[in-house]
Design an enzyme around this catalytic site. Sequence first.
Site, PDB file in Angstrom:
ATOM      1  N   THR A   1       0.852  -1.130  -0.023  1.00  0.00           N
ATOM      2  CA  THR A   1       0.259  -0.090  -0.071  1.00  0.00           C
ATOM      3  C   THR A   1       0.756   1.425  -0.325  1.00  0.00           C
ATOM      4  OG1 THR A   1      -0.581  -0.010   2.201  1.00  0.00           O
ATOM      5  CG2 THR A   1      -2.087  -1.132   1.078  1.00  0.00           C
TER       6      THR A   1
ATOM      7  N   GLN B   1       1.249 -13.091  -1.507  1.00  0.00           N
ATOM      8  CA  GLN B   1      -0.004 -13.481  -1.522  1.00  0.00           C
ATOM      9  C   GLN B   1      -0.004 -12.626  -2.843  1.00  0.00           C
ATOM     10  OE1 GLN B   1      -3.390 -14.240   1.722  1.00  0.00           O
ATOM     11  NE2 GLN B   1      -1.653 -13.131   2.581  1.00  0.00           N
TER      12      GLN B   1
ATOM     13  N   HIS C   1      -1.012 -16.678  -4.944  1.00  0.00           N
ATOM     14  CA  HIS C   1      -1.808 -16.127  -5.940  1.00  0.00           C
ATOM     15  C   HIS C   1      -1.246 -15.676  -7.643  1.00  0.00           C
ATOM     16  CE1 HIS C   1      -3.637 -15.512  -1.511  1.00  0.00           C
ATOM     17  NE2 HIS C   1      -3.978 -16.648  -1.989  1.00  0.00           N
TER      18      HIS C   1
ATOM     19  N   CYS D   1      -6.918 -20.269 -28.593  1.00  0.00           N
ATOM     20  CA  CYS D   1      -7.896 -21.391 -29.042  1.00  0.00           C
ATOM     21  C   CYS D   1      -9.538 -20.838 -29.182  1.00  0.00           C
ATOM     22  CB  CYS D   1      -7.737 -22.261 -27.694  1.00  0.00           C
ATOM     23  SG  CYS D   1      -8.324 -21.974 -26.469  1.00  0.00           S
TER      24      CYS D   1
HETATM   25  P1  NAD Z   1      -6.117  -7.847   3.051  1.00  0.00           P
HETATM   26  O1  NAD Z   1      -6.406  -6.705   1.947  1.00  0.00           O
HETATM   27  O2  NAD Z   1      -6.627  -8.863   2.744  1.00  0.00           O
HETATM   28  O3  NAD Z   1      -5.267  -6.814   4.169  1.00  0.00           O
HETATM   29  C1  NAD Z   1      -4.602  -6.266   3.861  1.00  0.00           C
HETATM   30  C2  NAD Z   1      -4.299  -6.190   5.506  1.00  0.00           C
HETATM   31  O4  NAD Z   1      -2.738  -4.773   5.903  1.00  0.00           O
HETATM   32  C3  NAD Z   1      -5.116  -5.183   5.888  1.00  0.00           C
HETATM   33  O5  NAD Z   1      -5.601  -5.874   7.695  1.00  0.00           O
HETATM   34  C4  NAD Z   1      -4.728  -3.977   6.418  1.00  0.00           C
HETATM   35  O6  NAD Z   1      -4.984  -3.264   7.198  1.00  0.00           O
HETATM   36  C5  NAD Z   1      -3.342  -4.189   6.695  1.00  0.00           C
HETATM   37  N1  NAD Z   1      -2.833  -2.849   6.136  1.00  0.00           N
HETATM   38  C6  NAD Z   1      -2.857  -2.533   4.758  1.00  0.00           C
HETATM   39  N2  NAD Z   1      -1.704  -1.264   4.812  1.00  0.00           N
HETATM   40  C7  NAD Z   1      -1.016  -1.432   5.542  1.00  0.00           C
HETATM   41  C8  NAD Z   1       0.257  -0.329   6.464  1.00  0.00           C
HETATM   42  N3  NAD Z   1       1.266   0.297   5.193  1.00  0.00           N
HETATM   43  N4  NAD Z   1       0.824  -1.182   7.313  1.00  0.00           N
HETATM   44  C9  NAD Z   1       0.366  -1.933   7.567  1.00  0.00           C
HETATM   45  N5  NAD Z   1      -0.654  -2.749   7.742  1.00  0.00           N
HETATM   46  C10 NAD Z   1      -1.196  -2.608   6.506  1.00  0.00           C
HETATM   47  O7  NAD Z   1      -4.736  -8.112   2.187  1.00  0.00           O
HETATM   48  P2  NAD Z   1      -4.247  -9.851   1.746  1.00  0.00           P
HETATM   49  O8  NAD Z   1      -5.003 -10.882   3.462  1.00  0.00           O
HETATM   50  O9  NAD Z   1      -2.797  -9.786   0.965  1.00  0.00           O
HETATM   51  O10 NAD Z   1      -5.636 -10.698   0.963  1.00  0.00           O
HETATM   52  C11 NAD Z   1      -5.907 -10.399  -0.212  1.00  0.00           C
HETATM   53  C12 NAD Z   1      -5.577 -10.882  -1.269  1.00  0.00           C
HETATM   54  O11 NAD Z   1      -5.685  -9.997  -2.423  1.00  0.00           O
HETATM   55  C13 NAD Z   1      -4.543 -11.365  -1.687  1.00  0.00           C
HETATM   56  O12 NAD Z   1      -4.592 -13.102  -2.639  1.00  0.00           O
HETATM   57  C14 NAD Z   1      -3.983 -10.675  -2.254  1.00  0.00           C
HETATM   58  O13 NAD Z   1      -3.059 -11.707  -3.402  1.00  0.00           O
HETATM   59  C15 NAD Z   1      -4.512  -9.737  -2.983  1.00  0.00           C
HETATM   60  N6  NAD Z   1      -4.190  -8.502  -3.489  1.00  0.00           N
HETATM   61  C16 NAD Z   1      -3.188  -8.853  -3.910  1.00  0.00           C
HETATM   62  C17 NAD Z   1      -2.622  -7.288  -4.259  1.00  0.00           C
HETATM   63  C18 NAD Z   1      -1.447  -6.810  -4.575  1.00  0.00           C
HETATM   64  O14 NAD Z   1      -0.230  -7.636  -5.265  1.00  0.00           O
HETATM   65  N7  NAD Z   1       0.012  -5.713  -4.452  1.00  0.00           N
HETATM   66  C19 NAD Z   1      -3.541  -6.038  -4.547  1.00  0.00           C
HETATM   67  C20 NAD Z   1      -5.009  -5.649  -3.120  1.00  0.00           C
HETATM   68  C21 NAD Z   1      -5.487  -7.386  -3.065  1.00  0.00           C
END
Ligand code: NAD
Length: 249
Positions: free
Chosen positions: A27, A102, A122, A158
Amino acid sequence: MTVPDPLPGWLTAAGRVTVLTGAGISTDSGIPDFRGPRGVWTRDPEAEKLSTLRYYVADPDVRRRAWRERRRHAAWTAEPNPGHAALVDLEREGRLRALLTQNIDGLHQRAGSDPGRVLELHGTVHEVECLSCADRTAMQEALARVDAGEPDPPCLRCGGILKSATISFGQALDTAVLEAAATAAADCDVFLAVGTSLTVHPAAGLTDVAAHSGARVVVVNAEPTPYDGIADLVVREPISTALPRLLGR
Ligand code: NAD
């Protein structure tokens, strides 16, 4: 809940650290997570359909929207942040057992993590896969076709439906990748879960595998997770500042 000072001895002495990362580590690179307070699905619950196989296969509108979202995905321009860099340093020190992610954004590899040691549970958004013949091609080629006027480009081999080579809900994980991840979770002294809500299985269950094998568990996440209760250390500070300190940078 903050990074302890001094760091616990079991953490500084850990020689085999297995890391599980989630969307939260990216993020600070400008890629929104799904379930955080400003997450994609928190703001627009309908968007979850784009990541659900049965809607994607059944509904051309869902696919067209998915292609539009891919076109403007933040992953194409995002740069790794100090959280990714701290894990590169951990690897260079010889302390990283494995990096399980993930994430589909490729930022660990961009930061300098050895691609051979990154297990993408993933999949990756940098490739597309045909749901019929499993042909894999580069995402940027498919996006060029979208730009050229194909809102839902079919497989050139395909004619099947193309999708990013990521695991949608309803799709199984790659068995070999999952097995390698479970082996690494069972074979570490510290299991570090970073930026994941630990709600998506089977990835989240790797934390159980590690804990049952005797590893210390560290959770670094802004919000509570279902695994905080079994963790030896929970840190709620922002990842890009907390992780470098936790890893002794
Ligand atoms: P999630 O969105 O379920 O959880 C992310 C967690 O990170 C949240 O609980 C949030 O509070 C925390 N968070 C966010 N920014 C933060 C920061 N700067 N400092 C501390 N905590 C922070 O994500 P997940 O558990 O990875 O599951 C989501 C699914 O979506 C996964 O399968 C993933 O592959 C996919 N996804 C991937 C991306 C990416 O590749 N960057 C982005 C979005 C979703």
